[in-house]
Design a protein around this motif. Structure first.
Motif, PDB file in Angstrom:
ATOM      1  N   GLY A 174       0.797  -1.215   0.000  1.00 35.49           N
ATOM      2  CA  GLY A 174       0.000   0.000   0.000  1.00 35.49           C
ATOM      3  C   GLY A 174       0.831   1.267   0.000  1.00 35.49           C
ATOM      4  O   GLY A 174       0.357   2.326   0.433  1.00 35.49           O
ATOM      5  N   THR A 175       2.058   1.166  -0.504  1.00 32.57           N
ATOM      6  CA  THR A 175       2.961   2.316  -0.538  1.00 32.57           C
ATOM      7  C   THR A 175       3.132   2.810  -1.971  1.00 32.57           C
ATOM      8  O   THR A 175       2.753   2.141  -2.934  1.00 32.57           O
ATOM      9  CB  THR A 175       4.331   1.949   0.042  1.00 32.57           C
ATOM     10  OG1 THR A 175       4.872   0.835  -0.686  1.00 32.57           O
ATOM     11  CG2 THR A 175       4.216   1.570   1.506  1.00 32.57           C
ATOM     12  N   GLU A 176       3.732   3.988  -2.113  1.00 29.12           N
ATOM     13  CA  GLU A 176       4.006   4.551  -3.429  1.00 29.12           C
ATOM     14  C   GLU A 176       5.098   3.736  -4.122  1.00 29.12           C
ATOM     15  O   GLU A 176       6.101   3.365  -3.512  1.00 29.12           O
ATOM     16  CB  GLU A 176       4.474   6.004  -3.272  1.00 29.12           C
ATOM     17  CG  GLU A 176       4.612   6.770  -4.558  1.00 29.12           C
ATOM     18  CD  GLU A 176       3.312   7.292  -5.106  1.00 29.12           C
ATOM     19  OE1 GLU A 176       3.346   8.027  -6.110  1.00 29.12           O
ATOM     20  OE2 GLU A 176       2.245   6.967  -4.534  1.00 29.12           O
ATOM     21  N   PRO A 177       4.945   3.439  -5.410  1.00 25.74           N
ATOM     22  CA  PRO A 177       6.017   2.717  -6.111  1.00 25.74           C
ATOM     23  C   PRO A 177       7.250   3.592  -6.258  1.00 25.74           C
ATOM     24  O   PRO A 177       7.160   4.822  -6.288  1.00 25.74           O
ATOM     25  CB  PRO A 177       5.389   2.404  -7.472  1.00 25.74           C
ATOM     26  CG  PRO A 177       4.364   3.464  -7.665  1.00 25.74           C
ATOM     27  CD  PRO A 177       3.813   3.758  -6.297  1.00 25.74           C
ATOM     28  N   GLU A 178       8.398   2.958  -6.343  1.00 26.32           N
ATOM     29  CA  GLU A 178       9.633   3.706  -6.556  1.00 26.32           C
ATOM     30  C   GLU A 178       9.619   4.422  -7.903  1.00 26.32           C
ATOM     31  O   GLU A 178      10.162   5.525  -8.037  1.00 26.32           O
ATOM     32  CB  GLU A 178      10.831   2.756  -6.475  1.00 26.32           C
ATOM     33  CG  GLU A 178      11.037   2.154  -5.093  1.00 26.32           C
ATOM     34  CD  GLU A 178      12.159   1.121  -5.061  1.00 26.32           C
ATOM     35  OE1 GLU A 178      12.931   1.055  -6.042  1.00 26.32           O
ATOM     36  OE2 GLU A 178      12.249   0.375  -4.069  1.00 26.32           O
ATOM     37  N   LEU A 179       9.005   3.791  -8.901  1.00 25.98           N
ATOM     38  CA  LEU A 179       8.925   4.369 -10.245  1.00 25.98           C
ATOM     39  C   LEU A 179       7.523   4.929 -10.465  1.00 25.98           C
ATOM     40  O   LEU A 179       6.771   4.486 -11.334  1.00 25.98           O
ATOM     41  CB  LEU A 179       9.260   3.320 -11.303  1.00 25.98           C
ATOM     42  CG  LEU A 179      10.640   2.675 -11.214  1.00 25.98           C
ATOM     43  CD1 LEU A 179      10.824   1.646 -12.332  1.00 25.98           C
ATOM     44  CD2 LEU A 179      11.747   3.714 -11.270  1.00 25.98           C
ATOM     45  N   SER A 180       7.156   5.922  -9.684  1.00 28.54           N
ATOM     46  CA  SER A 180       5.805   6.479  -9.767  1.00 28.54           C
ATOM     47  C   SER A 180       5.659   7.340 -11.005  1.00 28.54           C
ATOM     48  O   SER A 180       6.628   7.916 -11.516  1.00 28.54           O
ATOM     49  CB  SER A 180       5.499   7.309  -8.522  1.00 28.54           C
ATOM     50  OG  SER A 180       6.263   8.507  -8.530  1.00 28.54           O
ATOM     51  N   VAL A 181       4.426   7.462 -11.483  1.00 23.67           N
ATOM     52  CA  VAL A 181       4.173   8.323 -12.637  1.00 23.67           C
ATOM     53  C   VAL A 181       4.463   9.779 -12.293  1.00 23.67           C
ATOM     54  O   VAL A 181       4.929  10.545 -13.144  1.00 23.67           O
ATOM     55  CB  VAL A 181       2.733   8.138 -13.153  1.00 23.67           C
ATOM     56  CG1 VAL A 181       1.704   8.603 -12.127  1.00 23.67           C
ATOM     57  CG2 VAL A 181       2.543   8.879 -14.470  1.00 23.67           C
ATOM     58  N   ALA A 182       4.220  10.181 -11.052  1.00 26.30           N
ATOM     59  CA  ALA A 182       4.502  11.565 -10.656  1.00 26.30           C
ATOM     60  C   ALA A 182       5.985  11.881 -10.788  1.00 26.30           C
ATOM     61  O   ALA A 182       6.378  12.961 -11.251  1.00 26.30           O
ATOM     62  CB  ALA A 182       4.026  11.811  -9.229  1.00 26.30           C
ATOM     63  N   ASP A 183       6.826  10.919 -10.399  1.00 27.02           N
ATOM     64  CA  ASP A 183       8.263  11.114 -10.545  1.00 27.02           C
ATOM     65  C   ASP A 183       8.653  11.129 -12.017  1.00 27.02           C
ATOM     66  O   ASP A 183       9.486  11.935 -12.448  1.00 27.02           O
ATOM     67  CB  ASP A 183       9.011  10.005  -9.803  1.00 27.02           C
ATOM     68  CG  ASP A 183      10.518  10.209  -9.857  1.00 27.02           C
ATOM     69  OD1 ASP A 183      11.028  11.057  -9.110  1.00 27.02           O
ATOM     70  OD2 ASP A 183      11.180   9.530 -10.666  1.00 27.02           O
ATOM     71  N   ASN A 184       8.039  10.256 -12.814  1.00 23.41           N
ATOM     72  CA  ASN A 184       8.389  10.197 -14.221  1.00 23.41           C
ATOM     73  C   ASN A 184       7.999  11.457 -14.970  1.00 23.41           C
ATOM     74  O   ASN A 184       8.687  11.857 -15.913  1.00 23.41           O
ATOM     75  CB  ASN A 184       7.733   8.981 -14.880  1.00 23.41           C
ATOM     76  CG  ASN A 184       8.178   8.803 -16.302  1.00 23.41           C
ATOM     77  OD1 ASN A 184       7.450   9.111 -17.235  1.00 23.41           O
ATOM     78  ND2 ASN A 184       9.404   8.331 -16.483  1.00 23.41           N
ATOM     79  N   VAL A 185       6.914  12.090 -14.561  1.00 25.82           N
ATOM     80  CA  VAL A 185       6.528  13.354 -15.190  1.00 25.82           C
ATOM     81  C   VAL A 185       7.648  14.379 -15.041  1.00 25.82           C
ATOM     82  O   VAL A 185       7.896  15.189 -15.944  1.00 25.82           O
ATOM     83  CB  VAL A 185       5.204  13.860 -14.600  1.00 25.82           C
ATOM     84  CG1 VAL A 185       4.987  15.342 -14.898  1.00 25.82           C
ATOM     85  CG2 VAL A 185       4.037  13.047 -15.158  1.00 25.82           C
TER      86      VAL A 185
END
Length: 362
Positions: free
Chosen positions: A324-335
Motif C-alpha cells: 500500500g505504498t508509493e512505487p519507486e517508479l511512480s508516474v509523478a516522478d516520471n513526469v
C-alpha cells in the motif's frame, strides 16, 4: 573491503499479483518476460497487435492464455497488473482503457509515457483520480552499477558530489515506429541518462542541450547526437552525451562502442561502465577517503542491466500493491523526468539554457 554491504540487485519481496502483458516485441519478449521468469512472477495472459506474435512468445515462456486483442486482455478479470510495451503514441489509449477496468489495480507503462509532457501530466492525474497505480519503466535505475553508485553516494562515501558525467558512444536499435516522430535521441535514449541523474542527485534547476543529426539514421530527425549540461539544486554539475554515431560500423573497422560514467566528490571518486552495448555486466570502481582509505575498490556481480534490471521494475510495483505504498517508479516522478526532457528540447530549439521552473508540472 567495502565498509558496508552493497546490493546490486533487488530482493523480491512480493510475487502476489497476476500480470497481463501487452506487446510481443523485443523489449517484452527478451527482457520483461525473461526477467519475470527468473523472478517467478505470475504472467497469466499476453496479447499484442498481432496474435501470431503473441502466441509465439507465449509458447516460449509457457504463458497459458493468449488473447486476440489488447482490449480482450484488459477485460480478463484475472489480471491485476497490466504491463504495456507499446509505442508512445498508442500507449495512452491503452492506459486509459486499463484504468477503466475495475479489476486492474496497477499499470506498468513504457517510457516515454506519451509524446507530450501535457499528456503525461493528464495520465498522472487520471490514474490518481482512479485510485490506481501507474508506474513507468525507467529500468536504468535498476542497473547494478547505478544501484551500487546510489548506495555509495547516499552513504556519504564520496562526500559532497561536485561533478558527474555519462559518456555514451553506442548505437541503439531504433524501433521502426520512431521514424514517425519528430524527436529521437533525447526522448528515447537520453531519457535513461537524464532520469538516472535525477535518481542520483535530485532535481535539476537548469539544462542546456545541443544536438546534430546522425549520419547513420536515414529517417528525418532533429536530434541524433545530443549533449546536455545540467545543474542541480545541491550544486552538482553534470554532463550527458549520447553519441549514437560513434564512428563507422562496417566490416574490417575496429570500433569502440562503450558507455562510461564518472562521479567526483569532495571525499572520493566513482567510475565505471554501462555494459548494455556489449552484452556484459555494468562495472563500478570507487576510491573514498572515508570508506576505502583512498584505495580503489571494484565490487563485482554477474547480473546485467538487460534483462535483470526488469526484475526490479516489476518487483517495485508488486511490492507497492502489497504494502500500500508509493512505487519507486511512480508516474509523478516520471513526469518530472519528462519535464527535463522537454526542457532539453526547448533548449535545442531556442539555443539557450532553460530553467526547469519554465516547465511546470503541477
Amino acid at each position: 573491503m567495502e565498509a558496508f554491504k552493497l546490493s546490486p540487485d533487488v530482493d523480491v519481496r512480493a510475487r502476489d499479483f497476476a500480470i497481463g502483458c501487452i506487446g510481443a516485441g523485443m523489449i517484452m519478449a527478451d527482457n520483461h518476460l525473461e526477467a519475470y521468469r527468473q523472478a517467478g512472477f505470475d504472467v497469466a495472459v499476453i496479447a499484442s497487435r498481432t496474435e501470431e506474435n503473441a502466441r509465439a512468445v507465449a509458447e516460449r515462456y509457457g504463458i497459458k492464455t493468449v488473447h486476440e486483442t489488447p482490449e480482450a486482455l484488459l477485460a480478463d478479470a484475472r489480471i491485476e497488473i497490466v504491463d504495456i510495451a507499446f509505442p508512445p503514441d498508442l500507449q495512452p489509449d491503452l492506459i486509459r482503457k486499463a484504468l477503466a477496468q475495475p479489476h486492474v489495480r496497477a499499470i506498468l507503462a513504457q517510457k516515454p509515457l506519451a509524446l507530450t509532457l501535457q499528456e503525461a501530466i493528464a495520465l498522472r492525474d487520471e490514474a490518481r483520480a482512479a485510485g490506481k497505480i501507474l508506474s513507468v519503466n525507467q529500468n536504468m535505475r535498476y542497473d547494478q552499477a547505478m544501484r551500487v553508485l546510489k548506495q555509495i553516494i547516499d552513504a556519504g562515501h564520496l562526500g559532497q558530489v561536485v561533478f558527474a558525467q555519462i559518456d555514451m558512444h553506442a548505437i541503439p536499435h531504433w524501433q521502426t515506429f520512431l521514424a514517425d516522430y519528430d524527436r529521437l535521441t533525447l526522448a528515447n535514449m537520453g531519457v535513461h541518462h537524464l532520469d538516472i541523474l535525477r535518481f542520483l542527485f535530485g532535481e535539476p534547476t537548469e539544462i542546456t542541450t545541443v544536438a546534430r543529426t546522425d549520419p547513420r539514421t536515414q529517417f528525418t530527425h532533429s536530434d541524433g547526437i545530443t549533449a546536455s549540461t545540467l545543474k542541480f539544486a545541491n550544486g552538482v554539475m553534470a554532463l550527458s552525451l549520447e553519441d549514437v554515431w560513434s564512428g563507422p560500423r562496417e566490416e574490417g573497422f575496429d570500433d569502440d562502442i562503450h558507455i562510461r560514467w564518472r562521479v567526483e566528490g569532495t571525499d572520493g571518486v566513482a567510475k565505471g561502465t554501462i555494459g548494455w552495448p556489449n552484452g556484459a555486466p555494468s562495472t563500478l570502481s570507487y576510491a573514498s577517503k572515508t570508506a576505502t582509505g583512498g584505495k580503489w575498490v571494484t565490487p563485482e556481480w554477474e547480473t546485467m542491466w538487460f534483462p535483470h534490471a526488469f526484475i526490479g521494475v516489476m518487483e517495485q510495483l508488486q511490492y507497492a500493491l502489497k504494502s500500500g505504498t508509493e512505487p519507486e517508479l511512480s508516474v509523478a516522478d516520471n513526469v518530472r523526468t519528462m519535464a527535463l526532457v522537454e526542457a532539453g528540447y526547448r533548449s535545442m530549439a531556442e539555443k539557450r539554457t532553460v530553467a526547469l521552473s519554465e516547465v511546470p508540472v503541477e
